[in-house]
Write an enzyme that holds these catalytic residues in place. Structure first.
Site, PDB file in Angstrom:
ATOM      1  N   ASN A  74     104.767  -3.690  99.316  1.00  0.00           N
ATOM      2  CA  ASN A  74     103.421  -3.727  99.887  1.00  0.00           C
ATOM      3  C   ASN A  74     102.738  -2.376  99.675  1.00  0.00           C
ATOM      4  O   ASN A  74     103.377  -1.412  99.244  1.00  0.00           O
ATOM      5  CB  ASN A  74     103.497  -4.013 101.393  1.00  0.00           C
ATOM      6  CG  ASN A  74     103.647  -5.494 101.714  1.00  0.00           C
ATOM      7  OD1 ASN A  74     103.436  -6.356 100.862  1.00  0.00           O
ATOM      8  ND2 ASN A  74     103.995  -5.793 102.941  1.00  0.00           N
ATOM      9  N   HIS A  93     111.485 -12.379  93.985  1.00  0.00           N
ATOM     10  CA  HIS A  93     112.591 -12.584  94.924  1.00  0.00           C
ATOM     11  C   HIS A  93     113.283 -11.244  95.155  1.00  0.00           C
ATOM     12  O   HIS A  93     113.757 -10.626  94.192  1.00  0.00           O
ATOM     13  CB  HIS A  93     113.557 -13.606  94.318  1.00  0.00           C
ATOM     14  CG  HIS A  93     114.770 -13.898  95.144  1.00  0.00           C
ATOM     15  ND1 HIS A  93     114.866 -13.578  96.483  1.00  0.00           N
ATOM     16  CD2 HIS A  93     115.952 -14.493  94.815  1.00  0.00           C
ATOM     17  CE1 HIS A  93     116.050 -13.961  96.936  1.00  0.00           C
ATOM     18  NE2 HIS A  93     116.727 -14.513  95.946  1.00  0.00           N
ATOM     19  N   TYR A 140     113.013 -16.063  99.711  1.00  0.00           N
ATOM     20  CA  TYR A 140     112.215 -16.173  98.479  1.00  0.00           C
ATOM     21  C   TYR A 140     112.676 -17.301  97.569  1.00  0.00           C
ATOM     22  O   TYR A 140     111.864 -18.017  96.981  1.00  0.00           O
ATOM     23  CB  TYR A 140     112.168 -14.823  97.742  1.00  0.00           C
ATOM     24  CG  TYR A 140     111.308 -13.816  98.497  1.00  0.00           C
ATOM     25  CD1 TYR A 140     111.760 -13.246  99.692  1.00  0.00           C
ATOM     26  CD2 TYR A 140     110.037 -13.474  98.069  1.00  0.00           C
ATOM     27  CE1 TYR A 140     110.979 -12.363 100.409  1.00  0.00           C
ATOM     28  CE2 TYR A 140     109.246 -12.588  98.786  1.00  0.00           C
ATOM     29  CZ  TYR A 140     109.724 -12.034  99.955  1.00  0.00           C
ATOM     30  OH  TYR A 140     108.947 -11.173 100.669  1.00  0.00           O
ATOM     31  N   HIS A 144     100.686 -14.333 101.093  1.00  0.00           N
ATOM     32  CA  HIS A 144     100.321 -13.716  99.808  1.00  0.00           C
ATOM     33  C   HIS A 144      99.760 -14.762  98.833  1.00  0.00           C
ATOM     34  O   HIS A 144      99.991 -14.696  97.625  1.00  0.00           O
ATOM     35  CB  HIS A 144     101.519 -13.027  99.155  1.00  0.00           C
ATOM     36  CG  HIS A 144     102.064 -11.875  99.944  1.00  0.00           C
ATOM     37  ND1 HIS A 144     101.698 -10.576  99.702  1.00  0.00           N
ATOM     38  CD2 HIS A 144     102.928 -11.825 100.992  1.00  0.00           C
ATOM     39  CE1 HIS A 144     102.338  -9.777 100.552  1.00  0.00           C
ATOM     40  NE2 HIS A 144     103.078 -10.506 101.347  1.00  0.00           N
TER      41      HIS A 144
HETATM   42 FE1  HDE Z   1     107.354 -11.513 101.800  1.00  0.00          FE
HETATM   43  N1  HDE Z   1     107.307 -13.476 101.284  1.00  0.00           N
HETATM   44  N2  HDE Z   1     108.452 -11.950 103.414  1.00  0.00           N
HETATM   45  N3  HDE Z   1     107.258  -9.576 102.429  1.00  0.00           N
HETATM   46  N4  HDE Z   1     106.228 -11.054 100.246  1.00  0.00           N
HETATM   47  C1  HDE Z   1     106.656 -14.001 100.241  1.00  0.00           C
HETATM   48  O1  HDE Z   1     107.528 -15.568  98.738  1.00  0.00           O
HETATM   49  C2  HDE Z   1     109.082 -13.093 103.612  1.00  0.00           C
HETATM   50  C3  HDE Z   1     107.816  -9.061 103.551  1.00  0.00           C
HETATM   51  C4  HDE Z   1     105.855  -9.814  99.835  1.00  0.00           C
HETATM   52  O2  HDE Z   1     103.022 -11.855  94.532  1.00  0.00           O
HETATM   53  C5  HDE Z   1     106.988 -15.450 100.020  1.00  0.00           C
HETATM   54  O3  HDE Z   1     106.967 -16.314  96.667  1.00  0.00           O
HETATM   55  C6  HDE Z   1     109.879 -13.020 104.810  1.00  0.00           C
HETATM   56  C7  HDE Z   1     107.804  -7.631 103.525  1.00  0.00           C
HETATM   57  C8  HDE Z   1     105.023  -9.907  98.671  1.00  0.00           C
HETATM   58  O4  HDE Z   1     104.244 -13.688  94.532  1.00  0.00           O
HETATM   59  C9  HDE Z   1     108.032 -15.723 101.099  1.00  0.00           C
HETATM   60  C10 HDE Z   1     109.671 -11.761 105.319  1.00  0.00           C
HETATM   61  C11 HDE Z   1     107.198  -7.316 102.348  1.00  0.00           C
HETATM   62  C12 HDE Z   1     104.912 -11.265  98.392  1.00  0.00           C
HETATM   63  C13 HDE Z   1     108.121 -14.404 101.811  1.00  0.00           C
HETATM   64  C14 HDE Z   1     108.780 -11.097 104.428  1.00  0.00           C
HETATM   65  C15 HDE Z   1     106.858  -8.534 101.677  1.00  0.00           C
HETATM   66  C16 HDE Z   1     105.679 -11.951  99.390  1.00  0.00           C
HETATM   67  C17 HDE Z   1     105.794 -16.363  99.986  1.00  0.00           C
HETATM   68  C18 HDE Z   1     110.212 -11.176 106.601  1.00  0.00           C
HETATM   69  C19 HDE Z   1     106.882  -5.922 101.788  1.00  0.00           C
HETATM   70  C20 HDE Z   1     104.105 -11.908  97.289  1.00  0.00           C
HETATM   71  C21 HDE Z   1     105.610 -16.781  98.537  1.00  0.00           C
HETATM   72  C22 HDE Z   1     111.540 -10.844 106.555  1.00  0.00           C
HETATM   73  C23 HDE Z   1     108.040  -5.125 101.518  1.00  0.00           C
HETATM   74  C24 HDE Z   1     104.856 -11.985  96.020  1.00  0.00           C
HETATM   75  C25 HDE Z   1     106.739 -16.214  97.848  1.00  0.00           C
HETATM   76  C26 HDE Z   1     103.965 -12.554  94.937  1.00  0.00           C
HETATM   77  C27 HDE Z   1     105.839 -13.344  99.419  1.00  0.00           C
HETATM   78  C28 HDE Z   1     108.968 -14.212 102.832  1.00  0.00           C
HETATM   79  C29 HDE Z   1     108.318  -9.806 104.689  1.00  0.00           C
HETATM   80  C30 HDE Z   1     106.197  -8.551 100.430  1.00  0.00           C
HETATM   81  C31 HDE Z   1     107.737 -16.890 102.031  1.00  0.00           C
HETATM   82  C32 HDE Z   1     110.757 -14.098 105.379  1.00  0.00           C
HETATM   83  C33 HDE Z   1     108.392  -6.680 104.575  1.00  0.00           C
HETATM   84  C34 HDE Z   1     104.386  -8.747  97.905  1.00  0.00           C
HETATM   85  O5  HDE Z   1     109.272 -16.031 100.538  1.00  0.00           O
END
Ligand code: HDE
Length: 687
Positions: free
Chosen positions: A147, A338, A361, A74
């Site tokens: 999402n 987070h 997060y 993202h």
């Molecule tokens: Fe994320 N995801 N994600 N994700 N995600 C990040 O956090 C993660 C997942 C989502 O505009 C990271 O600050 C793991 C699902 C959005 O700043 C990180 C898993 C969904 C955003 C991270 C998922 C999301 C992130 C990277 C699997 C939809 C952007 C930078 C379990 C429900 C937020 C950050 C923004 C961002 C980890 C899966 C949505 C690395 C480990 C499912 C919208 O922490």
């Protein structure tokens, strides 16, 4: 640019003024006025630079450190401020403070994003979009980090690095950027059948939205709501765009990425600045343990959704984004979401993907923002009182005063600091859990195809064609035939029409055998109309863009009639001409031009009107970008209003009027009919 220093940083007071022009004096970070910002300090005009040049040293030092690590996923995003208004009290469902009082407004910050591409990638990549909302509630920040697709690729967070590595540029060559169309991605997903449902969504037009304003949002996981008596229900969160759903075509996406790689962020920026604030309704799907028990899939499995026809979406409030950021870096780049940020009354379930996210997060913020004090950054700071004993660390801005930095303590009054509140404090839902410690995927997560099939049968014929086209495009970029075949072997469990369409598109001589299925797919799930974009489009052209192609001699009255009809509808009207210099209309009036035709291709508009004069049409007919403007609009099934003198241009673009329903005569009496037609957005060939 001026940085006003807070009073406590110095003596405060007025900045130094330059005598004469009233502008503040340029200073160093230390506040020392700068005499010369054009030349570094050297020994002689052509000699070496002196190390004592502190202004130079500080300026370059700061520049060298301007970047923070981009998000590992993202990375490319765009944010805006706004508010959320609660429609009615939900006190029967949750004790969360923001849902207690009808009409209550809570400030929010929302960041939209793509997932795979880097920070500088283009907006129209085929990708899931992030839709992350920070609610600054009176009882703390709640982050709904969702999402625009209601399911996810994987069921267990331990696979997240794998799916992301697979989609990101291949590690040896560092490309392709912001694309899933390569061997590594399809290798991984075709070996991981739990991805198939999400793949159907990703290959649908959901992955190429027209803009952030026209897409849905989903919390994805099942969460809990907990009421004042401690009773809990399950909930899925939805965002429903009030402007309806809309996507672009893949062919358009490819061209938009070249013509305006910032198409989505510009759209949000423009909409807010032009006073057309995007809005969504928050929807809740609430269900209990009994429903979860009898539901054919596991509600803890993030690769499954709960059809709206089974559990209707209750709309409980409205999100309005009405303020752009003052500074992109300070707000959009530094905002830290987070999933763990929930408020009392909203709680987690044991969805293994959500549990993994709750770890990830905070960890990622530490890396990205460099220390534990990122809640001191204004965009991350709660807007309610914050009192705690945490202290120090990098860049500490909110420092405790007084003597006590621990508790319990026996100091009195203000010196004693804050105390816990068992009544008001966050209390976890006391879910009872027990079991052996195992690495084991639950049997209830084993069905990988049935909901993918349900998604497929819920699409219109046009949407199904697009899905076949997307799979064909993407798999066509895979060099390895065995990967293409493995993928089609999964599609056979989704629907034979899909598998056959893709196999034909790829030129396969025979269909591969169906993949081994962990559980036999069901074919008895009813279609869910809520899953189609075209079935949930707008009923107005409001918020859309009309591009009018004009030349010198454009009909004054017609241009004005068109402009006012579309503006009254709430649309944006843009004038495109041979050059940006402006044109003169039939009355001799100057007409301002927004784009030259080379820079304003029709893919940037939702409908177009062709109003050249006769001479102008003949001249445009010789210009490839003008011919392409027309040919693309027609090929993309957009409504095209054809002015009285535009015929020469149509002919040159190779368009035969009688072959296309979307071509509409546009004389002085036709404006209303043209506007009415554009409310359908496209004239699909099957219409
Ligand atoms: Fe994320 N995801 N994600 N994700 N995600 C990040 O956090 C993660 C997942 C989502 O505009 C990271 O600050 C793991 C699902 C959005 O700043 C990180 C898993 C969904 C955003 C991270 C998922 C999301 C992130 C990277 C699997 C939809 C952007 C930078 C379990 C429900 C937020 C950050 C923004 C961002 C980890 C899966 C949505 C690395 C480990 C499912 C919208 O922490």
């Amino acid at each position: 640019m001026t940085q006003e220093q807070p009073d406590h940083a110095g003596t405060g007071g007025e900045p130094h003024q330059v005598a004469g022009d009233g502008r503040p004096v340029l200073t160093t970070q230390q506040g020392t006025p700068v005499a010369d910002d054009q030349n570094s300090l050297t020994v002689g005009a052509r000699g070496p630079t002196a190390i004592e040049d502190q202004h130079f040293r500080e300026k370059i030092f700061h520049f060298d450190h301007e970047r923070i690590p981009e998000r590992v996923v993202h990375a490319r995003g765009f944010g805006a401020h706004g508010h959320f208004e609660t429609y009615e009290s939900l006190s029967d469902l949750t004790r969360a403070d923001l849902f207690q009082r009808p009409g209550e407004r809570t400030e929010v910050f929302v960041r939209f994003s793509t997932v795979a591409g880097n920070k500088g990638s283009m907006d129209l990549a085929r990708d899931v979009r992030g839709f992350a909302t920070k609610f600054y509630t009176k009882e703390g920040n709640w982050d709904l980090v969702g999402n625009n697709i209601p399911v996810f690729f994987i069921q267990d967070a331990i696979k997240f690095p794998d799916v992301i590595h697979a989609v990101k540029p291949e590690p040896d060559r560092g490309f392709p950027q912001a694309q899933s169309a390569h061997d590594n991605f399809w290798d991984f997903v075709s070996l991981t059948p739990e991805t198939v449902h999400m793949l159907l969504w990703i290959m649908s037009d959901r992955a190429i939205p027209r803009s952030f304003r026209f897409m849905e949002g989903f919390g994805v996981h099942t969460f809990r709501l907990v009421d004042h008596d401690g009773a809990s229900s399950f909930v899925k969160f939805h965002w429903k765009p009030l402007a309806g759903l809309q996507s672009v075509l893949w062919e358009e996406a490819l061209k938009i990425n070249g013509a305006d790689p910032d198409f989505h962020r510009r759209d949000l920026w423009d909409a807010i600045r032009e006073g057309d604030p995007p809005s969504w309704e928050l929807g809740l799907q609430v269900f209990d343990e009994d429903f979860a028990e009898q539901f054919p899939f596991d509600v803890l499995d993030a690769t499954k959704l709960v059809p709206e026809e089974d559990v209707p979406v209750r709309r409980v409030g409205r999100l309005v984004l009405d303020r752009v950021v003052d500074n992109f870096f300070a707000e959009t780049e530094q905002v830290a979401f987070h999933t763990g940020n929930v408020v009392d009354g909203i709680d987690f379930t044991d969805d293994p993907l959500l549990q993994g996210r709750n770890f990830s997060y905070l960890d990622t913020q530490l890396k990205r923002l460099g220390g534990p004090n990122f809640t001191h950054i204004p965009v991350n700071a709660p807007k309610c009182p914050v009192h705690l004993f945490q202290q120090d660390g990098h860049m500490a801005m909110r420092n405790p005063t007084g003597r006590a930095n621990y508790e319990p303590n026996s100091w009195e009054g203000e010196e004693a600091g804050p105390r816990e509140d068992p009544e008001r404090g966050f209390t976890s839902y006391p879910e009872h859990v027990e079991g052996p410690k195992v690495r084991q995927r639950s049997e209830t997560f084993a069905d990988h195809y049935s909901q993918a099939r349900q998604f497929w049968i819920s699409q219109t014929a046009v949407e199904q064609d697009h899905i076949v086209g997307a799979f064909t495009f993407e798999l066509g970029k895979c060099d390895e035939a065995r990967i293409r075949e493995r993928m089609v072997s999964h599609l056979r469990h989704v629907h034979e029409d899909l598998a056959t369409g893709v196999a034909d598109g790829l030129g396969m001589s025979a269909l591969p055998d169906p993949a081994d299925a962990a559980r036999a797919p069901r074919d008895d799930l009813a279609a869910s109309p809520a899953l189609s974009i075209l079935a949930n489009g707008p009923d107005s052209f409001a918020g859309r863009r009309l591009g009018i192609l004009v030349t010198d001699g454009v009909d004054h009255d017609l241009l004005h009639a068109l402009r006012s009809a579309f503006t009254d509808e709430g649309a944006t009207v843009m004038v495109v001409a041979p050059s940006v210099q402006g044109v003169t209309d039939s009355d001799g009036d100057e007409v301002d031009v927004d784009e030259a035709v080379q820079g304003g291709p029709s893919v940037l508009f939702d409908a177009v009107a062709l109003l050249p004069s006769g001479d102008g049409a003949a001249a445009l007919a010789d210009q490839p970008p003008a011919r392409q403007f027309v040919a693309d609009a027609v090929a993309h099934h957009k409504y095209v209003g054809v002015g009285p003198d535009a015929t020469a241009l149509l002919g040159a673009a190779g368009v035969a009027v009688e072959d296309h329903d979307a071509l509409m005569p546009l004389g002085p009496g036709d404006v209303e009919d043209f506007l009415a037609a554009t409310r359908n957005l496209r004239a699909w060939p099957s219409d």
